[in-house]
Design a protein around this motif. Structure first.
Motif, PDB file in Angstrom:
ATOM      1  N   GLN A   1       0.821  -1.198   0.000  1.00 27.62           N
ATOM      2  CA  GLN A   1       0.000   0.000   0.000  1.00 27.62           C
ATOM      3  C   GLN A   1       0.863   1.259   0.000  1.00 27.62           C
ATOM      4  OE1 GLN A   1      -3.568   0.146   2.493  1.00 27.62           O
ATOM      5  NE2 GLN A   1      -3.248  -2.001   3.021  1.00 27.62           N
ATOM      6  N   THR A   2       2.112   1.114   0.335  1.00 26.28           N
ATOM      7  CA  THR A   2       3.061   2.222   0.283  1.00 26.28           C
ATOM      8  C   THR A   2       4.442   1.633  -0.001  1.00 26.28           C
ATOM      9  OG1 THR A   2       3.926   4.155   1.489  1.00 26.28           O
ATOM     10  CG2 THR A   2       3.558   2.164   2.764  1.00 26.28           C
ATOM     11  N   GLY A   3       5.308   2.398  -0.647  1.00 27.31           N
ATOM     12  CA  GLY A   3       6.669   1.933  -0.885  1.00 27.31           C
ATOM     13  C   GLY A   3       6.854   1.070  -2.113  1.00 27.31           C
ATOM     14  N   ALA A   4       5.854   0.993  -3.003  1.00 27.89           N
ATOM     15  CA  ALA A   4       5.994   0.120  -4.172  1.00 27.89           C
ATOM     16  C   ALA A   4       7.019   0.646  -5.168  1.00 27.89           C
ATOM     17  CB  ALA A   4       4.642  -0.066  -4.861  1.00 27.89           C
ATOM     18  N   ALA A   5       7.183   1.966  -5.255  1.00 27.70           N
ATOM     19  CA  ALA A   5       8.205   2.502  -6.153  1.00 27.70           C
ATOM     20  C   ALA A   5       9.600   2.144  -5.653  1.00 27.70           C
ATOM     21  CB  ALA A   5       8.053   4.021  -6.278  1.00 27.70           C
ATOM     22  N   ARG A   6       9.802   2.190  -4.346  1.00 24.70           N
ATOM     23  CA  ARG A   6      11.103   1.792  -3.797  1.00 24.70           C
ATOM     24  C   ARG A   6      11.345   0.301  -4.013  1.00 24.70           C
ATOM     25  NH1 ARG A   6      13.108   6.142  -0.967  1.00 24.70           N
ATOM     26  NH2 ARG A   6      14.721   4.945   0.101  1.00 24.70           N
ATOM     27  N   ASP A   7      10.295  -0.486  -3.881  1.00 28.76           N
ATOM     28  CA  ASP A   7      10.407  -1.915  -4.166  1.00 28.76           C
ATOM     29  C   ASP A   7      10.807  -2.144  -5.614  1.00 28.76           C
ATOM     30  OD1 ASP A   7       9.786  -4.852  -3.702  1.00 28.76           O
ATOM     31  OD2 ASP A   7       8.308  -4.376  -5.253  1.00 28.76           O
ATOM     32  N   ALA A   8      10.193  -1.403  -6.539  1.00 29.12           N
ATOM     33  CA  ALA A   8      10.542  -1.542  -7.952  1.00 29.12           C
ATOM     34  C   ALA A   8      11.986  -1.156  -8.205  1.00 29.12           C
ATOM     35  CB  ALA A   8       9.602  -0.690  -8.806  1.00 29.12           C
ATOM     36  N   ALA A   9      12.482  -0.155  -7.483  1.00 23.63           N
ATOM     37  CA  ALA A   9      13.887   0.246  -7.631  1.00 23.63           C
ATOM     38  C   ALA A   9      14.816  -0.885  -7.198  1.00 23.63           C
ATOM     39  CB  ALA A   9      14.158   1.510  -6.820  1.00 23.63           C
ATOM     40  N   HIS A  10      14.499  -1.545  -6.089  1.00 29.00           N
ATOM     41  CA  HIS A  10      15.298  -2.698  -5.655  1.00 29.00           C
ATOM     42  C   HIS A  10      15.280  -3.791  -6.715  1.00 29.00           C
ATOM     43  CE1 HIS A  10      16.243  -1.514  -1.532  1.00 29.00           C
ATOM     44  NE2 HIS A  10      14.987  -1.142  -1.350  1.00 29.00           N
ATOM     45  N   ARG A  11      14.119  -4.030  -7.297  1.00 24.83           N
ATOM     46  CA  ARG A  11      14.007  -5.115  -8.271  1.00 24.83           C
ATOM     47  C   ARG A  11      14.722  -4.789  -9.580  1.00 24.83           C
ATOM     48  NH1 ARG A  11       9.024  -6.234  -9.910  1.00 24.83           N
ATOM     49  NH2 ARG A  11       7.888  -4.447  -9.049  1.00 24.83           N
ATOM     50  N   LEU A  12      14.665  -3.525 -10.003  1.00 27.61           N
ATOM     51  CA  LEU A  12      15.429  -3.128 -11.189  1.00 27.61           C
ATOM     52  C   LEU A  12      16.923  -3.344 -10.964  1.00 27.61           C
ATOM     53  CD1 LEU A  12      13.651   0.183 -12.243  1.00 27.61           C
ATOM     54  CD2 LEU A  12      13.804  -1.889 -13.623  1.00 27.61           C
ATOM     55  N   ALA A  13      17.392  -2.961  -9.775  1.00 26.12           N
ATOM     56  CA  ALA A  13      18.815  -3.157  -9.466  1.00 26.12           C
ATOM     57  C   ALA A  13      19.166  -4.640  -9.478  1.00 26.12           C
ATOM     58  CB  ALA A  13      19.149  -2.535  -8.111  1.00 26.12           C
ATOM     59  N   GLY A  14      18.261  -5.465  -8.957  1.00 22.71           N
ATOM     60  CA  GLY A  14      18.519  -6.901  -8.932  1.00 22.71           C
ATOM     61  C   GLY A  14      18.588  -7.515 -10.313  1.00 22.71           C
ATOM     62  N   MET A  15      17.913  -6.887 -11.289  1.00 22.73           N
ATOM     63  CA  MET A  15      17.947  -7.386 -12.666  1.00 22.73           C
ATOM     64  C   MET A  15      19.055  -6.733 -13.483  1.00 22.73           C
ATOM     65  SD  MET A  15      13.903  -7.862 -13.672  1.00 22.73           S
ATOM     66  CE  MET A  15      13.479  -6.140 -13.416  1.00 22.73           C
ATOM     67  N   GLY A  16      19.848  -5.885 -12.847  1.00 20.32           N
ATOM     68  CA  GLY A  16      20.949  -5.234 -13.549  1.00 20.32           C
ATOM     69  C   GLY A  16      20.516  -4.120 -14.478  1.00 20.32           C
ATOM     70  N   CYS A  17      19.335  -3.552 -14.239  1.00 23.33           N
ATOM     71  CA  CYS A  17      18.821  -2.481 -15.094  1.00 23.33           C
ATOM     72  C   CYS A  17      19.379  -1.125 -14.664  1.00 23.33           C
ATOM     73  CB  CYS A  17      17.291  -2.441 -15.039  1.00 23.33           C
ATOM     74  SG  CYS A  17      16.502  -3.898 -15.747  1.00 23.33           S
TER      75      CYS A  17
END
Length: 306
Positions: A161-177
């Motif tokens: 409900q909050t923090g999904a953009a920060r979560d997406a940033a972590h996931r982009l970093a994990g994929m090497g984007c």
């Protein structure tokens, strides 16, 4: 590059109108998709008649990330941007987004200016290293993705409900984007009352509880249960405890508020950690998103095209 812009909204008619006016002025060729939660303030009628809007989605859920994901599914561009209902793109925003994506970035973000008494404040680039991974954070009301990167992410995690953009940033970093920071890709946030910070009227969750459930969930989901992750959560909690304690000492907050915040933090860290581990097991791929676009094809909504 064909750009789509997704604007999630909920009971924000006047602010949304200003955001759409800015898109019409500074990104007139972009496809604009408005994803409207169950608004009751006339948002639907305004959006249906606004010249900037190409697609209006009417959603039954009061969930920011469900709105974002519905917008992703409806958008047709080979790049997709997200702006908030209360954010207005500036003149140089479109060129900055296009240039960064054309140069090979997977996503691009920039500063968010806010009107304050006596002037305007802005955000600087925020990046940090988490468990050996460099993460570039972004505001969910000012970010654009290449279609390939957004499809790889499978959109936003609707558990949050909050923090999904920060979560997406972590996931982009994990994929090497690569997430590019462009100072000219800036927006003006006119109001502090953003859809991302609104709770359902019948919610029993406090802001503190949601913050720490989200923090624990996204860290455990992306990095697993480990000493460094636990220490990071504890540092956040201690920092907030000292900050609120200072407010109590100065008379700016009540002792009961401090105690209530403390009671909300611990059980929500536990709950977020457990849910994060379940999500990590449910999606073992680098995208770490068991609650994304592809998992929600049953979303009830109406669609209006121009």
């Amino acid at each position: 590059m064909d750009l789509s812009v997704v604007v999630p909204t909920l009971n924000g008619r006047d602010a949304l109108a200003a955001s759409l006016d800015a898109l019409a002025a500074h990104a007139p060729a972009a496809e604009v998709v408005v994803a409207n939660g169950p608004s009751v303030d006339g948002t639907s009628g305004m959006a249906r008649t606004h010249d900037a809007v190409d697609v209006l989605l009417e959603l039954s859920e009061r969930n920011l990330n469900a709105a974002r994901n519905a917008g992703i599914a409806a958008a047709t561009g080979d790049a997709v941007a997200f702006v908030g209902q209360d954010t207005c793109v500036r003149r140089a925003w479109l060129d900055a987004v296009r240039d960064a994506l054309a140069d090979g970035a997977d996503a691009v973000t920039g500063p968010v200016h806010r009107n304050v008494e006596g002037g305007v404040t802005t955000e600087a680039e925020e990046r940090c290293e988490v468990a050996g991974r460099e993460v570039v954070f972004f505001d969910g009301g000012n970010v654009a993705f290449s279609r390939d990167a957004l499809d790889a992410l499978d959109g936003f995690d609707e558990y949050l409900q909050t923090g999904a953009a920060r979560d997406a940033a972590h996931r982009l970093a994990g994929m090497g984007c690569e997430v590019a920071w462009q100072p000219d890709a800036c927006v003006l946030r006119e109001e502090a009352d953003d859809i991302a910070h609104r709770l359902p009227e019948d919610s029993e969750d406090s802001a503190w509880g949601l913050k720490y459930r989200s923090l624990a969930y996204r860290l455990v989901k992306n990095y697993g249960m480990g000493a460094r992750i636990a220490a990071r959560v504890v540092r956040h909690a201690l920092g907030d405890a000292l900050s609120v304690g200072g407010d109590v000492a100065r008379g700016d907050a009540k002792l009961s508020e401090w105690a209530a915040a403390g009671r909300a933090v611990v059980p929500n860290i536990w709950r977020g950690s457990q849910d994060g581990m379940s999500a990590r097991v449910a999606d073992r791929s680098d995208r770490r998103n068991p609650n994304g676009v592809s998992s929600r094809m049953d979303r009830a909504m109406a669609r209006y095209d121009k």
